[in-house]
Design a protein around this motif. Sequence first.
Motif, PDB file in Angstrom:
ATOM      1  N   PHE A  29       5.227  -9.716  -9.461  1.00  0.00           N
ATOM      2  CA  PHE A  29       3.785  -9.456  -9.558  1.00  0.00           C
ATOM      3  C   PHE A  29       3.254  -9.812 -10.943  1.00  0.00           C
ATOM      4  CE2 PHE A  29       0.583  -6.469 -11.162  1.00  0.00           C
ATOM      5  CZ  PHE A  29      -0.495  -6.850 -10.383  1.00  0.00           C
ATOM      6  N   LEU A  30       3.952  -9.370 -11.984  1.00  0.00           N
ATOM      7  CA  LEU A  30       3.490  -9.646 -13.346  1.00  0.00           C
ATOM      8  C   LEU A  30       3.493 -11.143 -13.637  1.00  0.00           C
ATOM      9  CD1 LEU A  30       5.290  -6.726 -15.212  1.00  0.00           C
ATOM     10  CD2 LEU A  30       2.828  -6.989 -14.836  1.00  0.00           C
ATOM     11  N   ARG A  31       4.510 -11.859 -13.131  1.00  0.00           N
ATOM     12  CA  ARG A  31       4.562 -13.303 -13.345  1.00  0.00           C
ATOM     13  C   ARG A  31       3.352 -13.977 -12.704  1.00  0.00           C
ATOM     14  NH1 ARG A  31       3.371 -17.644 -11.790  1.00  0.00           N
ATOM     15  NH2 ARG A  31       4.600 -19.421 -11.121  1.00  0.00           N
ATOM     16  N   PHE A  32       3.030 -13.606 -11.451  1.00  0.00           N
ATOM     17  CA  PHE A  32       1.910 -14.243 -10.768  1.00  0.00           C
ATOM     18  C   PHE A  32       0.569 -13.767 -11.302  1.00  0.00           C
ATOM     19  CE2 PHE A  32       4.987 -15.845  -7.809  1.00  0.00           C
ATOM     20  CZ  PHE A  32       4.404 -17.015  -7.337  1.00  0.00           C
ATOM     21  N   LEU A  61      -1.847 -16.326   5.528  1.00  0.00           N
ATOM     22  CA  LEU A  61      -0.496 -16.426   6.091  1.00  0.00           C
ATOM     23  C   LEU A  61       0.482 -16.991   5.074  1.00  0.00           C
ATOM     24  CD1 LEU A  61      -1.346 -17.725   9.685  1.00  0.00           C
ATOM     25  CD2 LEU A  61      -0.537 -15.439   9.046  1.00  0.00           C
ATOM     26  N   ARG A  62       0.030 -18.009   4.345  1.00  0.00           N
ATOM     27  CA  ARG A  62       0.913 -18.559   3.324  1.00  0.00           C
ATOM     28  C   ARG A  62       1.194 -17.526   2.237  1.00  0.00           C
ATOM     29  NH1 ARG A  62       0.397 -23.163  -1.387  1.00  0.00           N
ATOM     30  NH2 ARG A  62       2.642 -23.504  -1.521  1.00  0.00           N
ATOM     31  N   GLY A  63       0.195 -16.743   1.875  1.00  0.00           N
ATOM     32  CA  GLY A  63       0.398 -15.709   0.867  1.00  0.00           C
ATOM     33  C   GLY A  63       1.462 -14.704   1.286  1.00  0.00           C
ATOM     34  N   VAL A  64       1.447 -14.321   2.577  1.00  0.00           N
ATOM     35  CA  VAL A  64       2.446 -13.371   3.083  1.00  0.00           C
ATOM     36  C   VAL A  64       3.853 -13.958   2.984  1.00  0.00           C
ATOM     37  CG1 VAL A  64       3.266 -12.185   5.155  1.00  0.00           C
ATOM     38  CG2 VAL A  64       0.821 -12.206   4.613  1.00  0.00           C
ATOM     39  N   VAL A  65       4.005 -15.217   3.452  1.00  0.00           N
ATOM     40  CA  VAL A  65       5.322 -15.857   3.452  1.00  0.00           C
ATOM     41  C   VAL A  65       5.809 -16.099   2.034  1.00  0.00           C
ATOM     42  CG1 VAL A  65       6.575 -17.935   4.141  1.00  0.00           C
ATOM     43  CG2 VAL A  65       4.936 -16.910   5.708  1.00  0.00           C
ATOM     44  N   ALA A 169      -4.119 -22.840  -6.508  1.00  0.00           N
ATOM     45  CA  ALA A 169      -4.827 -21.696  -7.075  1.00  0.00           C
ATOM     46  C   ALA A 169      -4.908 -20.538  -6.090  1.00  0.00           C
ATOM     47  CB  ALA A 169      -6.233 -22.124  -7.507  1.00  0.00           C
ATOM     48  N   MET A 170      -5.223 -20.834  -4.829  1.00  0.00           N
ATOM     49  CA  MET A 170      -5.332 -19.774  -3.839  1.00  0.00           C
ATOM     50  C   MET A 170      -3.980 -19.169  -3.514  1.00  0.00           C
ATOM     51  SD  MET A 170      -8.480 -19.328  -3.355  1.00  0.00           S
ATOM     52  CE  MET A 170      -8.496 -18.277  -1.913  1.00  0.00           C
ATOM     53  N   MET A 171      -2.924 -19.982  -3.571  1.00  0.00           N
ATOM     54  CA  MET A 171      -1.582 -19.430  -3.377  1.00  0.00           C
ATOM     55  C   MET A 171      -1.277 -18.391  -4.456  1.00  0.00           C
ATOM     56  SD  MET A 171       1.784 -19.667  -4.649  1.00  0.00           S
ATOM     57  CE  MET A 171       1.986 -21.288  -5.392  1.00  0.00           C
ATOM     58  N   SER A 172      -1.575 -18.707  -5.710  1.00  0.00           N
ATOM     59  CA  SER A 172      -1.326 -17.764  -6.802  1.00  0.00           C
ATOM     60  C   SER A 172      -2.116 -16.473  -6.602  1.00  0.00           C
ATOM     61  CB  SER A 172      -1.699 -18.406  -8.142  1.00  0.00           C
ATOM     62  OG  SER A 172      -0.882 -19.518  -8.414  1.00  0.00           O
ATOM     63  N   LEU A 173      -3.373 -16.601  -6.189  1.00  0.00           N
ATOM     64  CA  LEU A 173      -4.211 -15.413  -5.990  1.00  0.00           C
ATOM     65  C   LEU A 173      -3.680 -14.546  -4.860  1.00  0.00           C
ATOM     66  CD1 LEU A 173      -6.746 -13.753  -6.537  1.00  0.00           C
ATOM     67  CD2 LEU A 173      -7.998 -15.281  -4.993  1.00  0.00           C
ATOM     68  N   PHE A 174      -3.367 -15.146  -3.709  1.00  0.00           N
ATOM     69  CA  PHE A 174      -2.927 -14.368  -2.547  1.00  0.00           C
ATOM     70  C   PHE A 174      -1.543 -13.756  -2.761  1.00  0.00           C
ATOM     71  CE2 PHE A 174      -6.511 -16.127  -0.400  1.00  0.00           C
ATOM     72  CZ  PHE A 174      -6.796 -15.242   0.625  1.00  0.00           C
ATOM     73  N   VAL A 175      -0.663 -14.459  -3.466  1.00  0.00           N
ATOM     74  CA  VAL A 175       0.658 -13.892  -3.737  1.00  0.00           C
ATOM     75  C   VAL A 175       0.535 -12.702  -4.689  1.00  0.00           C
ATOM     76  CG1 VAL A 175       2.912 -14.323  -4.789  1.00  0.00           C
ATOM     77  CG2 VAL A 175       1.903 -16.014  -3.258  1.00  0.00           C
ATOM     78  N   THR A 176      -0.343 -12.813  -5.669  1.00  0.00           N
ATOM     79  CA  THR A 176      -0.565 -11.684  -6.577  1.00  0.00           C
ATOM     80  C   THR A 176      -1.071 -10.470  -5.807  1.00  0.00           C
ATOM     81  OG1 THR A 176      -1.095 -13.218  -8.373  1.00  0.00           O
ATOM     82  CG2 THR A 176      -1.757 -10.931  -8.667  1.00  0.00           C
TER      83      THR A 176
END
Length: 286
Positions: A29-32, A61-65, A169-176
Amino acid sequence: MLASGLSFVGVTGIVRYLGTDLPAAQSAFLRFAFGVVFLLPSLLPLIGRGFAPGAMRLFTLRGVVHTAAVVAWFYAMARIPVAEVTAIGYLNPVLVTLGAALFFGEKLALRRIMAVVVAILGALIVLRPGVREVTDGHMAQVAAAFFFAGSYLFAKRLSQMESAGTVVAMMSLFVTLGLLPFAIWVWVPVSPAQLGWLALVAAFATSGHYCMTRAFTAAPLTVTQPVTFLQLVWATLLGALAFGEAVDPFVLLGGAVIIAAVSYITWREASLKRRAITPAVGETKV
């Protein structure tokens, strides 16, 4: 690609150094979160502009995976040697090939099937089940390879709808956002030094993705793909010199087998594409 490989080895080295002092979900979490801070100037205009129909569902969905992949990777990185994490990670492109055939209907020719079989043999050389103990760290990295492959498949579909910068960018946001509840659940106090190291992880990861993108722009995959094997060399040296990890020739051999299979698939696909766009003799004559 050399710079990209060194950057990603920097990521694995720092996470290995931090070890198990921080839970995997919290470290991830901190990394992202730092990554989102880096990308914030580009994220705000993207959100204000809006997205293509259906893109938000795929982003979610990509954020979850990808969240599952990142947690599994951080867990593995803190528990098994750097070189083994890197070698097993080479399975990602092979799993993407299988996934593209299963979900996108791409043709799985015999050469692809043989390359996949060879890559799986390479993974077995690295893991050597029955010969040595396969730990939860090894299984976590195998799981990470599958989840990352799933994330790349979502990225492939999204790349047809949005720009590459938007997808990243959206991947980073959703993973966070995906990691946030897990991080809160296992949260432990973080020292300023640990925050500094994780910020550096985010910087190295950003550098690695940027350099890789520049390499893909400058040269065909048939040139850049084999260079990724050097990442295993750097990881082995880092593990030996920085953490006293023994150099395992089976890990090097297995990694070489996997990357050879991946390179063959890449070379063969590039050859077929060139053949498809090259006009036959006489076609260009008036």
